[in-house]
Design a protein around this motif. Structure first.
Motif, PDB file in Angstrom:
ATOM      1  N   LEU A 107       0.824  -1.209   0.000  1.00  0.00           N
ATOM      2  CA  LEU A 107       0.000   0.000   0.000  1.00  0.00           C
ATOM      3  C   LEU A 107       0.856   1.256   0.000  1.00  0.00           C
ATOM      4  O   LEU A 107       0.585   2.200  -0.760  1.00  0.00           O
ATOM      5  N   MET A 108       1.900   1.284   0.833  1.00  0.00           N
ATOM      6  CA  MET A 108       2.747   2.489   0.889  1.00  0.00           C
ATOM      7  C   MET A 108       3.419   2.749  -0.446  1.00  0.00           C
ATOM      8  O   MET A 108       3.648   3.904  -0.822  1.00  0.00           O
ATOM      9  N   GLY A 109       3.761   1.688  -1.162  1.00  0.00           N
ATOM     10  CA  GLY A 109       4.346   1.885  -2.488  1.00  0.00           C
ATOM     11  C   GLY A 109       3.413   2.626  -3.427  1.00  0.00           C
ATOM     12  O   GLY A 109       3.849   3.377  -4.299  1.00  0.00           O
ATOM     13  N   LYS A 110       2.116   2.420  -3.246  1.00  0.00           N
ATOM     14  CA  LYS A 110       1.134   3.072  -4.107  1.00  0.00           C
ATOM     15  C   LYS A 110       0.865   4.527  -3.710  1.00  0.00           C
ATOM     16  O   LYS A 110       0.516   5.346  -4.560  1.00  0.00           O
ATOM     17  N   ILE A 111       1.005   4.835  -2.401  1.00  0.00           N
ATOM     18  CA  ILE A 111       0.541   6.148  -1.923  1.00  0.00           C
ATOM     19  C   ILE A 111       1.662   7.064  -1.442  1.00  0.00           C
ATOM     20  O   ILE A 111       1.380   8.137  -0.903  1.00  0.00           O
ATOM     21  N   THR A 112       2.926   6.677  -1.623  1.00  0.00           N
ATOM     22  CA  THR A 112       4.024   7.502  -1.104  1.00  0.00           C
ATOM     23  C   THR A 112       3.958   8.927  -1.635  1.00  0.00           C
ATOM     24  O   THR A 112       3.978   9.893  -0.869  1.00  0.00           O
ATOM     25  N   LYS A 113       3.886   9.093  -2.928  1.00  0.00           N
ATOM     26  CA  LYS A 113       3.835  10.440  -3.504  1.00  0.00           C
ATOM     27  C   LYS A 113       2.559  11.168  -3.080  1.00  0.00           C
ATOM     28  O   LYS A 113       2.607  12.361  -2.742  1.00  0.00           O
ATOM     29  N   GLU A 114       1.436  10.453  -3.085  1.00  0.00           N
ATOM     30  CA  GLU A 114       0.170  11.081  -2.712  1.00  0.00           C
ATOM     31  C   GLU A 114       0.198  11.566  -1.263  1.00  0.00           C
ATOM     32  O   GLU A 114      -0.363  12.618  -0.926  1.00  0.00           O
ATOM     33  N   LEU A 115       0.869  10.793  -0.388  1.00  0.00           N
ATOM     34  CA  LEU A 115       0.973  11.202   1.008  1.00  0.00           C
ATOM     35  C   LEU A 115       1.798  12.480   1.141  1.00  0.00           C
ATOM     36  O   LEU A 115       1.427  13.397   1.887  1.00  0.00           O
ATOM     37  N   LEU A 116       2.912  12.546   0.414  1.00  0.00           N
ATOM     38  CA  LEU A 116       3.723  13.768   0.437  1.00  0.00           C
ATOM     39  C   LEU A 116       2.942  14.940  -0.140  1.00  0.00           C
ATOM     40  O   LEU A 116       2.999  16.058   0.392  1.00  0.00           O
ATOM     41  N   ASP A 117       2.214  14.698  -1.222  1.00  0.00           N
ATOM     42  CA  ASP A 117       1.399  15.760  -1.816  1.00  0.00           C
ATOM     43  C   ASP A 117       0.332  16.240  -0.837  1.00  0.00           C
ATOM     44  O   ASP A 117       0.072  17.443  -0.726  1.00  0.00           O
ATOM     45  N   THR A 118      -0.292  15.309  -0.131  1.00  0.00           N
ATOM     46  CA  THR A 118      -1.326  15.667   0.836  1.00  0.00           C
ATOM     47  C   THR A 118      -0.766  16.549   1.944  1.00  0.00           C
ATOM     48  O   THR A 118      -1.440  17.475   2.421  1.00  0.00           O
ATOM     49  N   MET A 119       0.489  16.284   2.341  1.00  0.00           N
ATOM     50  CA  MET A 119       1.141  17.120   3.357  1.00  0.00           C
ATOM     51  C   MET A 119       1.699  18.415   2.768  1.00  0.00           C
ATOM     52  O   MET A 119       2.324  19.202   3.476  1.00  0.00           O
ATOM     53  N   GLN A 120       1.474  18.619   1.486  1.00  0.00           N
ATOM     54  CA  GLN A 120       1.927  19.822   0.771  1.00  0.00           C
ATOM     55  C   GLN A 120       3.450  19.971   0.832  1.00  0.00           C
ATOM     56  O   GLN A 120       3.986  21.071   0.987  1.00  0.00           O
ATOM     57  N   ILE A 121       4.139  18.819   0.705  1.00  0.00           N
ATOM     58  CA  ILE A 121       5.598  18.817   0.641  1.00  0.00           C
ATOM     59  C   ILE A 121       6.008  18.583  -0.804  1.00  0.00           C
ATOM     60  O   ILE A 121       5.661  17.559  -1.408  1.00  0.00           O
TER      61      ILE A 121
END
Length: 376
Positions: A107-121
């Motif tokens: 799961l983390m492999g799929k959402i790593t970029k999305e998680l960073l984007d969500t944190m506005q990084i």
């Protein structure tokens, strides 16, 4: 990897912290070999350690496996973002789609970029081409210089090998525990904070944990050598460690609470291992989450002294009252050494307690100025 490390050197990055990942081992080895890496027990603690080092004038790098970002969300969003403290991050892409990996990474492999984007990084994938990677670092550094964080997502085999040459430091120092026999008197937290302010000199930095602790310190007197955490609960001692390591010429007092201490208890192992002499970690234990309505913590079932002895802080002091606190702080100011102080306090919050009128990033900016020697 040596070329990438040298480029980071050239750009001025000189302080690293994180938790290892096999994809990032060469970068971690490079920093360890240069004695610039702080090995943290938890990714969130590592972010806070980097934040403290930034306060002390270091350019910092945070490294972790992508699963570890979940441990770091709180400080990344409520410490770095709120205080405008930048960090350059490298996060491995475990669980990349199409690459065989362990099931826990899927799961983390799929959402790593999305998680960073969500944190506005701001983030991008690190190139395996060294010339392009150097250009990426320069672009990232431009954002860091503007006060914004930037993360690189690192795929498998992107980084070349670096042999680890540094050896593990053996800590043979046994803790010295002082249990004061004076009369027990549980002061209010605000009374302890007043004592800390009164015994601190101009070279001392005070860091107050999340909630009413920071608000009460501000209420007593707002000073340029103080920082009031407004989030990232449990991270104050890691913040203090980073600052103490970055500025050994300053004295750092991290004022912790029982709930916050318990939330990130692994931090004490890192504090004790690196053991900066200029660091005093004070725990004020009132047995409750007073900032949120007085719900009990589990501190009544915990022997904090024995826990810290197990982590091997060199000096541990059980404080019975305000007089003990005063004597301990004065002793520490005269003869520095990593110290843990424990004081039981009584519940009670000042009526109509104010909230700081100065914004977190303004607190950070004036503290950096103060630490750099500008006392105006």
């Amino acid at each position: 990897m040596h070329d990438l490390g040298k480029e980071l050197d050239t750009l001025g990055f000189n302080f690293y912290s994180g938790v290892p990942c096999s994809f990032l081992k060469s970068m971690i080895n490079y920093a360890i070999n240069k004695e610039q890496f702080v090995m943290s027990a938890n990714e969130g603690d590592a972010v806070a350690i980097c934040a403290g080092a930034h306060l002390g004038g270091k350019k910092t790098v945070f490294l972790c496996q992508n699963s570890g970002i979940t441990n770091a969300v709180s400080p990344l969003t409520s410490l770095n973002q709120i205080f405008e403290i930048p960090v350059l991050g490298f996060v491995s892409l475990r669980g990349e789609e199409g690459i065989s990996d362990e099931p826990q990474h899927e799961l983390m492999g799929k959402i790593t970029k999305e998680l960073l984007d969500t944190m506005q990084i701001a983030n991008e994938q690190l190139s395996s081409d060294i010339d392009e990677a150097k250009q990426q670092l320069k672009r990232a550094d431009a954002l860091i210089e503007q006060g914004e964080s930037f993360f690189f997502i690192v795929k498998k085999k992107t980084l070349g090998p670096v042999q680890l040459t540094s050896t593990i430091k053996e800590n043979e120092t046994l803790p010295k525990t002082i249990c004061n026999k004076s009369a027990l008197a549980f002061p209010k937290r605000i009374e302890a904070l007043r004592e800390i302010q009164n015994t601190s000199d101009s070279d001392t930095i005070l860091l107050a944990t999340t909630g009413v602790t920071g608000r009460e310190l501000y209420e007593l007197e707002d000073k340029k050598n103080q920082l009031y955490m407004v989030g990232s609960m449990g991270c104050v001692s890691s913040l203090g460690l980073g600052l103490a390591l970055a500025r050994p010429d300053k004295k750092v007092i991290a004022i912790d609470g029982d709930g916050a201490f318990l939330m990130r208890m692994g931090a004490i192992t890192t504090n004790a291992y690196y053991a900066p002499n200029n660091f005093y970690h004070l725990l004020l234990d009132n047995g409750m989450h007073e900032s949120t309505g007085g719900q009990a913590t589990v501190s009544s079932n915990v022997d904090f002294i024995k826990i810290v002895e197990g982590a091997r802080y060199p000096q541990i002091v059980r404080l019975s009252n305000l007089n003990d606190l005063q004597k301990s702080l004065k002793q520490w100011h005269r003869n520095l050494g990593l110290t843990f102080g424990y004081l039981k306090t009584s519940p009670g919050v000042k009526e109509d307690l104010a909230r700081p009128k100065v914004k977190p990033f303004e607190v950070k900016n004036r503290l950096i100025k103060y630490i750099s020697g500008d006392k105006n």
